[in-house]
Design a protein around this motif. Structure first.
Motif, PDB file in Angstrom:
ATOM      1  N   ALA A 165       6.660  12.935   5.757  1.00  0.00           N
ATOM      2  CA  ALA A 165       6.466  11.695   6.503  1.00  0.00           C
ATOM      3  C   ALA A 165       7.791  10.990   6.774  1.00  0.00           C
ATOM      4  N   PHE A 166       7.880  10.391   7.947  1.00  0.00           N
ATOM      5  CA  PHE A 166       8.975   9.485   8.301  1.00  0.00           C
ATOM      6  C   PHE A 166       8.486   8.082   7.983  1.00  0.00           C
ATOM      7  N   LEU A 167       9.278   7.312   7.262  1.00  0.00           N
ATOM      8  CA  LEU A 167       8.892   5.946   6.909  1.00  0.00           C
ATOM      9  C   LEU A 167       9.645   4.954   7.789  1.00  0.00           C
ATOM     10  N   LEU A 168       8.900   4.122   8.477  1.00  0.00           N
ATOM     11  CA  LEU A 168       9.465   3.021   9.246  1.00  0.00           C
ATOM     12  C   LEU A 168       9.025   1.727   8.574  1.00  0.00           C
ATOM     13  N   VAL A 169       9.978   0.965   8.078  1.00  0.00           N
ATOM     14  CA  VAL A 169       9.672  -0.343   7.500  1.00  0.00           C
ATOM     15  C   VAL A 169       9.842  -1.354   8.624  1.00  0.00           C
ATOM     16  N   ASP A 170       8.719  -1.815   9.147  1.00  0.00           N
ATOM     17  CA  ASP A 170       8.722  -2.725  10.285  1.00  0.00           C
ATOM     18  C   ASP A 170       8.932  -4.155   9.794  1.00  0.00           C
ATOM     19  N   GLU A 171       9.605  -4.942  10.628  1.00  0.00           N
ATOM     20  CA  GLU A 171       9.857  -6.350  10.317  1.00  0.00           C
ATOM     21  C   GLU A 171      10.547  -6.495   8.954  1.00  0.00           C
ATOM     22  N   TYR A 172      11.590  -5.691   8.740  1.00  0.00           N
ATOM     23  CA  TYR A 172      12.198  -5.665   7.412  1.00  0.00           C
ATOM     24  C   TYR A 172      12.833  -6.991   7.008  1.00  0.00           C
TER      25      TYR A 172
ATOM     26  N   ALA B 251       0.811  -1.220   0.000  1.00  0.00           N
ATOM     27  CA  ALA B 251       0.000   0.000   0.000  1.00  0.00           C
ATOM     28  C   ALA B 251       0.845   1.271   0.000  1.00  0.00           C
ATOM     29  N   ILE B 252       2.122   1.181   0.300  1.00  0.00           N
ATOM     30  CA  ILE B 252       2.961   2.374   0.374  1.00  0.00           C
ATOM     31  C   ILE B 252       2.995   3.145  -0.951  1.00  0.00           C
ATOM     32  N   PRO B 253       3.186   2.500  -2.102  1.00  0.00           N
ATOM     33  CA  PRO B 253       3.155   3.265  -3.358  1.00  0.00           C
ATOM     34  C   PRO B 253       1.810   3.955  -3.600  1.00  0.00           C
ATOM     35  N   ARG B 254       0.722   3.318  -3.214  1.00  0.00           N
ATOM     36  CA  ARG B 254      -0.610   3.911  -3.396  1.00  0.00           C
ATOM     37  C   ARG B 254      -0.760   5.155  -2.530  1.00  0.00           C
ATOM     38  N   ILE B 255      -0.308   5.088  -1.289  1.00  0.00           N
ATOM     39  CA  ILE B 255      -0.376   6.258  -0.408  1.00  0.00           C
ATOM     40  C   ILE B 255       0.460   7.393  -0.987  1.00  0.00           C
ATOM     41  N   ALA B 256       1.642   7.065  -1.479  1.00  0.00           N
ATOM     42  CA  ALA B 256       2.506   8.086  -2.076  1.00  0.00           C
ATOM     43  C   ALA B 256       1.840   8.724  -3.292  1.00  0.00           C
TER      44      ALA B 256
ATOM     45  N   GLU C  60      11.070   0.528  -4.073  1.00  0.00           N
ATOM     46  CA  GLU C  60      11.183   1.630  -5.034  1.00  0.00           C
ATOM     47  C   GLU C  60      10.827   2.961  -4.371  1.00  0.00           C
ATOM     48  N   GLN C  61       9.834   2.957  -3.497  1.00  0.00           N
ATOM     49  CA  GLN C  61       9.386   4.186  -2.842  1.00  0.00           C
ATOM     50  C   GLN C  61      10.274   4.613  -1.684  1.00  0.00           C
ATOM     51  N   ALA C  62      10.757   3.672  -0.897  1.00  0.00           N
ATOM     52  CA  ALA C  62      11.472   3.981   0.347  1.00  0.00           C
ATOM     53  C   ALA C  62      12.634   4.964   0.178  1.00  0.00           C
TER      54      ALA C  62
END
Length: 126
Positions: free
Chosen positions: A66-73, A50-55, A92-94
Protein backbone atom coordinates in the motif's frame (compact mmCIF):
# COMPACT_ATOMS: atom_id res chain seq x y z
CA UNK A 1 -4.54 4.17 1.36
CA UNK A 2 -5.50 7.67 2.45
CA UNK A 3 -5.37 8.77 6.07
CA UNK A 4 -7.92 11.55 6.55
CA UNK A 5 -8.66 13.74 9.57
CA UNK A 6 -12.47 13.48 9.56
CA UNK A 7 -15.22 10.94 9.06
CA UNK A 8 -17.24 13.38 6.94
CA UNK A 9 -14.41 13.66 4.44
CA UNK A 10 -14.35 9.87 4.13
CA UNK A 11 -18.14 9.58 3.77
CA UNK A 12 -18.16 12.19 1.01
CA UNK A 13 -15.49 10.31 -0.95
CA UNK A 14 -17.31 7.01 -0.47
CA UNK A 15 -20.34 8.48 -2.24
CA UNK A 16 -18.15 9.37 -5.22
CA UNK A 17 -16.20 6.09 -5.29
CA UNK A 18 -18.27 2.96 -4.62
CA UNK A 19 -15.19 0.69 -4.56
CA UNK A 20 -13.60 2.72 -1.73
CA UNK A 21 -13.53 1.21 1.75
CA UNK A 22 -14.04 3.86 4.39
CA UNK A 23 -12.67 2.90 7.80
CA UNK A 24 -13.75 4.79 10.91
CA UNK A 25 -15.59 3.96 14.12
CA UNK A 26 -18.18 1.25 13.57
CA UNK A 27 -16.34 -0.48 10.72
CA UNK A 28 -15.33 -3.91 11.98
CA UNK A 29 -12.04 -5.71 11.58
CA UNK A 30 -13.97 -8.42 9.71
CA UNK A 31 -15.21 -5.87 7.18
CA UNK A 32 -11.62 -4.72 6.67
CA UNK A 33 -10.37 -8.30 6.26
CA UNK A 34 -13.17 -9.14 3.82
CA UNK A 35 -12.35 -6.10 1.69
CA UNK A 36 -8.63 -6.88 1.64
CA UNK A 37 -9.33 -10.46 0.50
CA UNK A 38 -11.87 -9.44 -2.15
CA UNK A 39 -9.75 -6.75 -3.82
CA UNK A 40 -6.37 -7.03 -5.51
CA UNK A 41 -6.04 -3.27 -5.61
CA UNK A 42 -6.90 -1.66 -2.30
CA UNK A 43 -8.66 1.70 -2.18
CA UNK A 44 -8.99 2.58 1.48
CA UNK A 45 -9.66 5.89 3.17
CA UNK A 46 -9.42 5.86 6.94
CA UNK A 47 -9.34 8.22 9.87
CA UNK A 48 -5.93 8.83 11.36
CA UNK A 49 -6.69 6.56 14.31
CA UNK A 50 -7.86 3.69 12.07
CA UNK A 51 -4.51 3.28 10.28
CA UNK A 52 -2.92 1.10 13.02
CA UNK A 53 -6.05 -1.10 13.07
CA UNK A 54 -5.91 -1.61 9.30
CA UNK A 55 -2.22 -2.47 9.55
CA UNK A 56 -2.98 -5.04 12.27
CA UNK A 57 -5.69 -6.68 10.16
CA UNK A 58 -3.68 -6.61 6.91
CA UNK A 59 -0.39 -7.73 8.40
CA UNK A 60 3.12 -6.84 7.28
CA UNK A 61 2.30 -7.01 3.55
CA UNK A 62 0.48 -3.69 3.80
CA UNK A 63 3.76 -1.83 4.28
CA UNK A 64 5.08 -2.89 0.89
CA UNK A 65 1.78 -3.20 -0.99
CA UNK A 66 0.00 0.00 0.00
CA UNK A 67 0.94 3.62 -0.66
CA UNK A 68 0.06 5.81 2.32
CA UNK A 69 -1.13 9.35 1.73
CA UNK A 70 -1.58 11.39 4.90
CA UNK A 71 -4.08 14.01 3.80
CA UNK A 72 -4.32 17.40 5.49
CA UNK A 73 -1.14 16.69 7.42
CA UNK A 74 -1.20 20.18 8.95
CA UNK A 75 -4.00 18.77 11.11
CA UNK A 76 -1.44 16.51 12.80
CA UNK A 77 0.06 19.60 14.41
CA UNK A 78 -3.21 21.42 15.05
CA UNK A 79 -5.04 18.40 16.51
CA UNK A 80 -2.14 16.84 18.41
CA UNK A 81 -3.15 18.07 21.86
CA UNK A 82 -6.70 16.66 21.81
CA UNK A 83 -6.23 13.68 19.43
CA UNK A 84 -2.85 12.63 20.72
CA UNK A 85 -3.37 8.85 20.65
CA UNK A 86 -4.83 8.92 17.12
CA UNK A 87 -1.98 11.00 15.75
CA UNK A 88 0.69 9.12 17.69
CA UNK A 89 -0.60 5.83 16.26
CA UNK A 90 -0.52 7.19 12.72
CA UNK A 91 2.97 8.62 13.18
CA UNK A 92 4.16 5.27 14.54
CA UNK A 93 2.79 3.36 11.54
CA UNK A 94 3.63 5.78 8.71
CA UNK A 95 7.43 5.22 8.62
CA UNK A 96 6.84 1.50 8.08
CA UNK A 97 5.23 2.11 4.68
CA UNK A 98 7.70 1.82 1.81
CA UNK A 99 5.83 4.59 -0.04
CA UNK A 100 4.21 7.50 1.73
CA UNK A 101 3.42 11.17 1.23
CA UNK A 102 2.17 13.85 3.56
CA UNK A 103 -0.07 16.34 1.75
CA UNK A 104 -1.54 19.68 2.74
CA UNK A 105 -2.59 22.91 1.09
CA UNK A 106 -1.83 24.66 4.38
CA UNK A 107 1.91 25.25 4.63
CA UNK A 108 3.71 24.63 7.91
CA UNK A 109 7.11 26.13 8.49
CA UNK A 110 9.83 23.56 9.19
CA UNK A 111 10.34 24.86 12.72
CA UNK A 112 6.73 24.02 13.64
CA UNK A 113 6.64 20.47 12.29
CA UNK A 114 6.22 17.64 14.75
CA UNK A 115 9.49 15.94 15.71
CA UNK A 116 8.44 12.81 13.77
CA UNK A 117 8.27 14.85 10.55
CA UNK A 118 11.47 16.83 10.97
CA UNK A 119 14.05 16.27 8.26
CA UNK A 120 11.61 14.87 5.72
CA UNK A 121 12.04 16.29 2.22
CA UNK A 122 9.43 18.87 1.27
CA UNK A 123 8.13 19.95 -2.10
CA UNK A 124 6.14 23.13 -2.60
CA UNK A 125 3.85 23.32 -5.57
CA UNK A 126 2.97 26.85 -6.59
Amino acid sequence: MIAAPTVNLIKNKMQEHPDLLGVYGGVTNQEIADYLKAHDRWKIMATYDAIPRIADVAGAEIYSKAFLLVDEYHRLLFDYSFRHSAIAGLLEQAPRFASKTYLSATPIEQEFLLDELQGMPQTKII
